[in-house]
Design an enzyme around this catalytic site. Structure first.
Site, short mmCIF file in Angstrom:
data_model
loop_
_atom_site.label_atom_id
_atom_site.label_comp_id
_atom_site.label_asym_id
_atom_site.label_seq_id
_atom_site.Cartn_x
_atom_site.Cartn_y
_atom_site.Cartn_z
NE ARG A 71 -3.60 -0.43 2.32
CZ ARG A 71 -4.67 -0.74 1.61
NH1 ARG A 71 -5.23 0.19 0.84
NH2 ARG A 71 -5.18 -1.95 1.65
CG ASP A 79 1.40 -8.94 12.67
OD1 ASP A 79 2.27 -9.18 11.82
OD2 ASP A 79 1.11 -7.79 13.05
CB THR A 105 -2.08 7.22 -3.19
OG1 THR A 105 -1.48 5.92 -3.34
CG2 THR A 105 -1.19 8.25 -3.87
CG ASP A 126 -1.93 -7.88 11.24
OD1 ASP A 126 -1.66 -8.95 10.64
OD2 ASP A 126 -1.60 -6.76 10.83
#
Length: 207
Positions: free
Chosen positions: A102, A201, A106, A198
């Protein structure tokens, strides 16, 4: 496009295990894999078949095999946790890989890795990623697959947020969505509520 939330007692039981914050990496990974396998059983219910003639110990007979190649495409890295469970149900399935990062400014996802079987354009593709949060990664990955000629794509996730389901449905209305659970919402940090934290993780112990 259809959104299917699989209402299965074993799936709900194993989802509870991975939602618990005390669940350690080994049990978390095992339960994610097992949920994926249970989902595969349901998702493949309507896959097309072809007739084949075989010999049993008794006689010749016409029976059935899957009519298309199946390709599992995990979105790296969390999607890897679902691959083994699905392959336990479909051992002949091939595996492709999509890596996205990512952009910090933006927030748009960009491809950094892609590797697919040569037959992917003619295959049934199961795009797997445990969490459908904003939908950005799934939308980008499906666009990548379509750019490579894929026309039969199904998204398979564990937990989705309404925001992600809506975004994916708007961007790719021809892609069916399968989830083990549809949760309440996204919080202000983009995590699914109640969710499971997450997933990457927790799968790989990289907190």
């Amino acid at each position: 496009m259809a959104v299917t939330v699989l209402n299965h007692s074993l799936i709900k039981h194993k989802l509870t295990n991975i939602r618990r914050k005390e669940t350690k990496t080994k049990d978390f990974y095992q339960n994610v894999s097992e949920i994926a396998g249970l989902m595969a059983y349901e998702i493949t219910r309507d896959f097309p078949l072809k007739e084949v003639e075989i010999d049993t110990p008794i006689c010749k007979t016409i029976q059935y095999e899957l009519g298309n190649d199946i390709v599992i495409v995990p979105i790296l890295r969390a999607g890897l946790g679902m691959v083994d469970g699905i392959r336990s149900m479909i051992p002949t399935a091939k595996v492709g890989f999509v890596g996205l990062y990512r952009d910090e400014e933006t927030l748009e996802p960009h491809e950094y890795y892609a590797k697919f079987p040569d037959t992917i354009a003619d295959s049934i593709v199961l795009l797997v990623d445990p969490m459908l949060a904003t939908g950005g990664s799934a939308i980008a990955a499906i666009s990548m697959l379509k750019n490579r000629g894929c026309t039969n794509i199904r998204y398979v996730g564990l937990v989705g947020a309404p925001e992600g389901v809506e975004a994916l449905s708007q961007a790719h209305p021809d892609v069916d969505i399968y989830l083990a659970a549809l949760d309440e919402k996204l919080n202000d940090k983009g995590y699914i509520v109640p969710g499971l934290g997450d997933c990457g993780d927790r799968l790989f112990g990289t907190k």
